[in-house]
Design a protein around this motif. Structure first.
Motif, PDB file in Angstrom:
ATOM      1  N   GLN A  12     -10.156  35.605  34.084  1.00 41.54           N
ATOM      2  CA  GLN A  12      -9.408  36.573  33.282  1.00 41.54           C
ATOM      3  C   GLN A  12      -9.998  37.975  33.430  1.00 41.54           C
ATOM      4  O   GLN A  12      -9.267  38.974  33.439  1.00 41.54           O
ATOM      5  N   ILE A  13     -11.318  38.062  33.566  1.00 42.07           N
ATOM      6  CA  ILE A  13     -11.949  39.358  33.795  1.00 42.07           C
ATOM      7  C   ILE A  13     -11.566  39.887  35.171  1.00 42.07           C
ATOM      8  O   ILE A  13     -11.270  41.082  35.333  1.00 42.07           O
ATOM      9  N   CYS A  14     -11.549  39.017  36.169  1.00 44.71           N
ATOM     10  CA  CYS A  14     -11.109  39.432  37.511  1.00 44.71           C
ATOM     11  C   CYS A  14      -9.673  39.938  37.479  1.00 44.71           C
ATOM     12  O   CYS A  14      -9.340  40.937  38.129  1.00 44.71           O
ATOM     13  N   SER A  15      -8.823  39.251  36.715  1.00 38.26           N
ATOM     14  CA  SER A  15      -7.430  39.678  36.593  1.00 38.26           C
ATOM     15  C   SER A  15      -7.338  41.052  35.960  1.00 38.26           C
ATOM     16  O   SER A  15      -6.568  41.910  36.404  1.00 38.26           O
ATOM     17  N   THR A  50     -19.731  39.866  27.992  1.00 31.20           N
ATOM     18  CA  THR A  50     -20.618  39.261  27.005  1.00 31.20           C
ATOM     19  C   THR A  50     -19.956  38.052  26.359  1.00 31.20           C
ATOM     20  O   THR A  50     -20.582  36.996  26.180  1.00 31.20           O
ATOM     21  N   SER A  51     -18.680  38.180  26.037  1.00 31.27           N
ATOM     22  CA  SER A  51     -17.954  37.054  25.437  1.00 31.27           C
ATOM     23  C   SER A  51     -17.842  35.883  26.399  1.00 31.27           C
ATOM     24  O   SER A  51     -17.910  34.722  25.984  1.00 31.27           O
ATOM     25  N   SER A  52     -17.682  36.160  27.689  1.00 32.61           N
ATOM     26  CA  SER A  52     -17.506  35.091  28.682  1.00 32.61           C
ATOM     27  C   SER A  52     -18.759  34.253  28.856  1.00 32.61           C
ATOM     28  O   SER A  52     -18.691  33.141  29.387  1.00 32.61           O
ATOM     29  N   GLN A  53     -19.909  34.770  28.420  1.00 35.37           N
ATOM     30  CA  GLN A  53     -21.139  33.990  28.508  1.00 35.37           C
ATOM     31  C   GLN A  53     -21.168  32.872  27.480  1.00 35.37           C
ATOM     32  O   GLN A  53     -21.921  31.911  27.621  1.00 35.37           O
ATOM     33  N   PRO A  56     -15.036  30.710  28.018  1.00 36.25           N
ATOM     34  CA  PRO A  56     -14.103  31.403  28.919  1.00 36.25           C
ATOM     35  C   PRO A  56     -13.191  32.356  28.163  1.00 36.25           C
ATOM     36  O   PRO A  56     -12.779  32.092  27.033  1.00 36.25           O
ATOM     37  N   ILE A  57     -12.888  33.483  28.789  1.00 33.20           N
ATOM     38  CA  ILE A  57     -11.974  34.454  28.201  1.00 33.20           C
ATOM     39  C   ILE A  57     -10.555  33.885  28.216  1.00 33.20           C
ATOM     40  O   ILE A  57     -10.095  33.365  29.231  1.00 33.20           O
TER      41      ILE A  57
END
Length: 303
Positions: A12-15, A50-53, A56-57
């Motif tokens: 989702q971050i890549c998107s 930070t949330s993805s750690q 998953p987003i």
């Protein structure tokens, strides 16, 4: 020589990063583009990473982050139309902008405005407090009537019926419903169980029969890589579950308000059982169920 392992990259971050490139390219004012790039680089993306750690987003979180960037861009355009910049924007400008916007836009913009203030890009200002409005639960008779309709109406799609009952009976948000897998369906002493928390929740008839019928006839199973999908609600994309928004549209289309129904369901559960038990069984936080129990007038208290 030891080899390092690259950290997993959240899709989702890549998107969002791919979308951001195009969004920045479409901003005609280079000064605006620079501000938005800084906001995304130093505020939006770090918060998501930070949330993805922790987990998953979600697609919803990714959309919210993109909305923050889009609203920030629109705010700069709003200022420019009034011959202002961030540097000349102060309390009067913030108040004027707030007066023209809806609640969602105002709340979405708070991160950008706070970042601007902390970065001293604007004159000093104060933001109005957030107004939190809780969803009004539907009346219990209406909730039970809707559950009965979903369990008995053969003209409705099986997918919609099963998903809708899970929402109305177990107070589950659709973002969690779509993440259920076949491994979350169990059996004990001829009783079907649905694992939403611990212990798994019993599935009464006729929902159990509907659930098993759906499992044996799920949609979106025909692609070469999707025929063995373990998702309870497979999506059109191979290996992915159905999108929560798509499932919400199907349920809303038949007149079932998912948020009001879920709110009614969780309130009824905390009235009938101890809040900590409800939290464990349905996957809620204990603080949430305790607060709901207090608001609903529940009389159970821990000894």
């Amino acid at each position: 020589m030891s080899c390092g392992v690259l950290p997993a990259v959240d899709k989702q971050i890549c998107s969002l990063e791919r979308w951001l490139i195009g969004h920045l390219a479409d901003i005609p004012d280079p000064d605006h583009a620079q501000v938005i790039r800084r906001f995304a680089t130093w505020e939006v993306l770090p918060r998501l990473r930070t949330s993805s750690q922790k987990k998953p987003i979600t697609p919803a979180a990714r959309r919210h982050a993109a909305d923050q960037v889009k609203q920030a861009t629109a705010f700069l355009t709003w200022l420019a139309a009034r011959d202002h910049t961030l540097g000349t924007c102060g309390q009067t400008g913030i108040d004027a902008w707030h007066a023209e916007q809806n609640e969602y836009t105002r709340n979405t913009m708070r991160a950008f405005l706070r970042w601007c203030s902390a970065s001293k890009l604007t004159r000093p200002f104060r933001l109005p407090p957030i107004q939190i409005r809780r969803a009004t639960p539907m009346p219990q008779p209406e909730r039970l009537e809707l559950i009965g309709r979903l369990l008995t109406d053969p003209d409705l799609s099986l997918r919609t019926r099963v998903a809708g009952v899970i929402v109305l009976l177990y107070a589950q948000p659709l973002s969690r419903v779509v993440r259920l897998t076949l491994d979350d369906i169990g059996h004990s002493n001829d009783q079907t169980l649905l694992r939403l928390g611990e212990p798994p929740s019993p599935v009464p008839e006729p929902l159990a029969e509907l659930l098993h019928r759906w499992i044996s006839s799920r949609d979106n199973m025909n692609t070469a890589t999707n025929h063995a999908s373990r998702w309870l609600f497979p999506g059109r994309r191979a290996g992915q579950p159905m999108h929560p928004d798509a499932l919400a549209a199907l349920i809303n289309d038949i007149g079932i308000p998912t948020i009001a129904g879920r709110t009614a369901a969780i309130r009824q559960h905390v009235l009938e059982m101890p809040a900590p038990v409800v939290a464990e069984a349905l996957g809620y936080h204990r603080v949430t169920t305790a607060k709901l129990a207090s608001e609903a007038g529940g009389t159970w208290r821990p000894s």
